[in-house]
Design a protein around this motif. Structure first.
Motif, PDB file in Angstrom:
ATOM      1  N   THR A 202       0.860  -1.182   0.000  1.00 62.63           N
ATOM      2  CA  THR A 202       0.000   0.000   0.000  1.00 62.63           C
ATOM      3  C   THR A 202       0.892   1.227   0.000  1.00 62.63           C
ATOM      4  OG1 THR A 202      -0.075   0.014   2.421  1.00 62.63           O
ATOM      5  CG2 THR A 202      -1.827  -1.178   1.282  1.00 62.63           C
ATOM      6  N   VAL A 203       0.267   2.387  -0.119  1.00 63.98           N
ATOM      7  CA  VAL A 203       1.046   3.618  -0.160  1.00 63.98           C
ATOM      8  C   VAL A 203       1.914   3.734   1.094  1.00 63.98           C
ATOM      9  CG1 VAL A 203      -0.848   4.938   0.867  1.00 63.98           C
ATOM     10  CG2 VAL A 203       0.929   6.111  -0.431  1.00 63.98           C
TER      11      VAL A 203
ATOM     12  N   ALA B 282     -11.505  11.303  -5.086  1.00 64.28           N
ATOM     13  CA  ALA B 282     -11.526  10.215  -6.070  1.00 64.28           C
ATOM     14  C   ALA B 282     -10.766  10.609  -7.337  1.00 64.28           C
ATOM     15  CB  ALA B 282     -12.974   9.854  -6.407  1.00 64.28           C
ATOM     16  N   LEU B 283     -10.959  11.846  -7.790  1.00 71.79           N
ATOM     17  CA  LEU B 283     -10.241  12.321  -8.967  1.00 71.79           C
ATOM     18  C   LEU B 283      -8.741  12.376  -8.695  1.00 71.79           C
ATOM     19  CD1 LEU B 283     -10.136  13.514 -11.805  1.00 71.79           C
ATOM     20  CD2 LEU B 283     -10.679  15.755 -10.802  1.00 71.79           C
ATOM     21  N   TYR B 284      -8.393  12.861  -7.513  1.00 70.76           N
ATOM     22  CA  TYR B 284      -6.979  12.936  -7.120  1.00 70.76           C
ATOM     23  C   TYR B 284      -6.352  11.551  -7.110  1.00 70.76           C
ATOM     24  CZ  TYR B 284      -3.187  13.263  -3.634  1.00 70.76           C
ATOM     25  OH  TYR B 284      -2.001  13.161  -2.957  1.00 70.76           O
TER      26      TYR B 284
ATOM     27  N   ALA C 215      -2.856   7.328  -9.525  1.00 70.70           N
ATOM     28  CA  ALA C 215      -2.795   5.864  -9.580  1.00 70.70           C
ATOM     29  C   ALA C 215      -1.679   5.411 -10.524  1.00 70.70           C
ATOM     30  CB  ALA C 215      -4.131   5.296 -10.045  1.00 70.70           C
ATOM     31  N   GLY C 216      -0.858   4.510 -10.026  1.00 65.25           N
ATOM     32  CA  GLY C 216       0.224   3.961 -10.837  1.00 65.25           C
ATOM     33  C   GLY C 216       1.402   4.897 -11.030  1.00 65.25           C
TER      34      GLY C 216
ATOM     35  N   CYS D 220       3.192   5.379  -4.780  1.00 65.56           N
ATOM     36  CA  CYS D 220       3.411   6.717  -4.222  1.00 65.56           C
ATOM     37  C   CYS D 220       3.984   6.629  -2.811  1.00 65.56           C
ATOM     38  CB  CYS D 220       2.099   7.502  -4.187  1.00 65.56           C
ATOM     39  SG  CYS D 220       1.447   7.939  -5.807  1.00 65.56           S
ATOM     40  N   THR D 221       4.670   7.680  -2.419  1.00 66.77           N
ATOM     41  CA  THR D 221       5.198   7.808  -1.063  1.00 66.77           C
ATOM     42  C   THR D 221       4.697   9.125  -0.485  1.00 66.77           C
ATOM     43  OG1 THR D 221       7.178   6.507  -1.515  1.00 66.77           O
ATOM     44  CG2 THR D 221       7.285   8.049   0.331  1.00 66.77           C
TER      45      THR D 221
END
Length: 659
Positions: free
Chosen positions: A10-11, A87-89, A94-95, A121-122
């Motif tokens: 996970t992130v 959600a858009l963010y 994503a990826g 992402c981090t």
């Protein structure tokens, strides 16, 4: 932070916790700079202002809007609902191999909506609080920071001043280190002061520092004790008087930052002179520019600036500076509002405040949009400051000049906030006419976010006030607003009745511009009641008046009403033409609200004309706008239409089956 090398499904989240001024931000940004190659898709940074002594922490809505803008989303396309924004963010990140730095978080709730969902992402979070919710729920790695050990603090000074200079005055260095208490921020200011005067003996600097007796109240009780106030006062005392005055006044500015232009009005100085003073404060590490031309203070430094202003600036001088700042925002916003809505009613601001320097070079609508986008948060904070100071007329004037921007840019909650403050100020000041106006605007703002009960309550109160004072114009506007509110609530008969009252009164007062608005809504609700022949004439008359007197917003609204009428009477070709005209006009003035309605109508017309692809595109864009505007009923209706459209497409083109 070698811990970042671990694997994760996970992130990855790392929370740097510690006292204010301890170096959390510096550590996060230093690591981000040194490891930029790990994040080829970029880095996002935001200061959440969790401990700003002069205002509320940044909301997730505002923060995500900033991220979406950085990710290339046009401000007009950014949804207003935080869940939709999030959600858009998440979809945009994503990826992606990105680093997200969430600086100065107040608590977990403030920054959880800002977490990307992708394990590629981090995230680095800095906060004075431990953020147990982030650690327990998301498995964040805690990286606590304490004050520097004496050896490390000495190494910081040695790196800045040179080992030889420290070795020459070892006892003095010990005194300096004791005053700084291991705080990197304090050490940086001390080192900067010593570097600026390389010939000064360190003993002289230490004596000046030790002489300071004031303490900084902004430090929390549970933070390590350190004489940061002495450090700040020492740096402050070294400022030339003009820089010191600007430093004090900057603490009075509302909002998270201040533009160079706003600072000029705050100080009452020419732009060039203010720019030089701001650069001097930046060299002294008392302000910083995260965005070119916009100046921020560390919250501890800002608290000290406020302390110095209260101590060194007489109350009347502080109020004069704040009044100049309000005048800057108010007059520049009025100039921008005129560009966005040239035919809108003017606002009488009275005589300009001496020393204020509102912008006069907003050239066109694009300039106005850019300025409002940059200053939106500061404008709302300034309105709240005016309310707190009891400057009631300025409160409702600010609400008025912000209204076009808030309405067209899709900021319904900001619009609601502005008019709540305005209504409170008008009621407090005992000005019935202004109270009627602000309650009416507040009622419309409530209706725009679906608070129909409160909307009707405010609008009926506005009507009562106008009737009790014999204000025909106020009565007309109240009836027009009630028509819209009842229509939004689904009662077309009451909407038509109020619209008819409004039309009669606007004709009596000979207000042609608003007569056109009333004609539009009379025709709209007559059509809603299926009295189509009765609807056509007022709508066509409204269109003629809007075009004759240059009211593009009214023109777009009326064209949409005519599109609905044509659609309802089976004239699909004319409906398509009317909706397309409405869309073109709405987009030409940046009116996202009207754009959504026109796109919705286009989708219907295309669907009935057998053009499903164009229908789908129109409805999809309308859906995005409805979501951003919190128009729940419209959103649900368009979602259902899209689903039905997709279902029909699937039935007509079933998947092939292998034999």
């Amino acid at each position: 932070m070698t811990v970042l090398d671990r694997g994760a499904s996970t992130v990855m989240i790392f929370a740097i916790a510690g006292a204010g001024g301890i170096g959390k931000t510096a550590l996060a940004l230093h690591w981000a700079h040194c490891n930029a190659d790990r994040f080829p898709d970029g880095q996002l940074y935001i200061d959440l202002r969790g401990f700003d002594p002069t205002g509320a922490p940044m909301t997730p809505v505002t923060a995500i809007r900033g991220f979406l803008h950085s990710l290339g989303v046009d401000p007009a396309d950014i949804p207003a609902d935080v869940d939709v924004q999030a959600a858009l963010y998440r979809s945009l990140t994503a990826g992606k191999r990105m680093l997200v730095v969430l600086d100065n978080a107040r608590d977990s709730a403030q920054m959880i909506p800002l977490l990307p969902g992708s394990p590629t992402c981090t995230v680095i979070v800095t906060s004075r609080n431990r953020l147990p919710g982030l650690i327990d729920r998301y498995g964040a790695e805690q990286l606590p920071l304490d004050v520097l050990a004496e050896a490390d603090a000495r190494a910081v000074l040695a790196a800045r001043l040179g080992e030889d200079r420290l070795a020459a005055e070892p006892d003095t260095v010990e005194r300096l280190l004791a005053c700084c208490g291991g705080f990197p921020l304090a050490l940086s200011i001390v080192a900067g002061r010593a570097t600026a005067h390389p010939r000064f003996p360190l003993a002289r600097l230490a004596a000046e520092l030790n002489a300071a007796t004031n303490r900084l109240d902004a430090l929390d009780d549970d933070e390590p004790a350190a004489n940061l106030s002495a450090v700040f006062s020492w740096s402050y005392a070294a400022l030339p008087p003009p820089q010191a005055e600007v430093f004090r006044l900057l603490g009075l500015a509302a909002g998270p930052d201040v533009s160079a232009a706003a600072a000029s009005s705050l100080a009452g100085l020419p732009d060039a002179e203010t720019g030089g003073l701001l650069r001097g404060l930046e060299r002294a590490s008392l302000v910083q520019q995260d965005v070119a031309g916009r100046y921020q203070m560390h919250d501890l430094i800002r608290a000290y600036a406020i302390e110095r202003a209260e101590r060194d600036e007489p109350r009347d001088r502080r109020e004069e500076a704040s009044r100049r700042l309000v005048d800057f925002y108010l007059r520049t916003a009025r100039a921008g509002d005129r560009l966005l809505e040239p035919q809108g009613g003017d606002v009488d601001l009275g005589r300009p405040v001496i020393g204020a320097r509102p912008l006069t070079d907003l050239a066109d609508m694009a300039d106005a949009w850019a300025w409002f986008d940059a200053e939106h948060v500061c404008l709302l904070a300034t309105q709240q400051m005016a309310l707190d100071l009891g400057w009631d007329p300025l409160v409702w004037q600010l609400a008025r000049v912000l209204d076009t921007f808030n309405a067209r840019r899709g900021h319904p909650h900001s619009r609601l906030t502005a008019w709540r403050a305005a209504a409170l100020a008008a009621q407090r000041s005992g000005t019935p006419a202004m109270e009627a106006l602000t309650r009416r605007r507040l009622g419309l703002a409530c209706a725009n976010v679906g608070q129909h009960g409160e909307a009707l309550e405010e609008l009926h109160r506005a009507l009562e006030l106008a009737e009790s004072s014999g204000d025909l114009d106020g009565q007309a506007h109240a009836h027009e607003s009630l028509a819209r509110a009842w229509g939004d609530g689904g009662d077309d008969q009451r909407a038509w009745e109020h619209a008819t009252h409004a039309l009669r009164l606007f004709r009596e007062t000979q207000d042609v511009m608003w007569e056109a608005e009333a004609l539009n809504i009379v025709g709209r609700y007559a059509a809603q009641l299926r009295r189509y022949d009765e609807a056509r004439a007022p709508l066509l008359d409204a269109l003629v008046l809007c075009r004759r007197y240059g009211n593009p917003a009214g023109e777009a609204d009326t064209l949409t009403s005519l599109g609905r009428l044509a659609y309802s009477t089976g004239d699909d070709a004319q409906a398509l033409d009317r909706y397309q005209q409405a869309l073109d006009v709405a987009r030409s003035i940046g009116d996202a609200w009207q754009e959504a309605d026109a796109l919705d109508g286009l989708g219907q017309a295309y669907a009935r004309l057998g053009r499903p692809n164009e229908s789908h595109r129109s409805w999809q864009r309308a859906l995005e706008l409805y979501r951003s505007q919190h128009r729940g009923a419209d959103e649900t209706r368009v979602e259902q239409r899209l689903t039905e459209l997709d279902d029909r497409a699937a039935e007509s083109d079933p998947p092939s089956r292998s034999g």
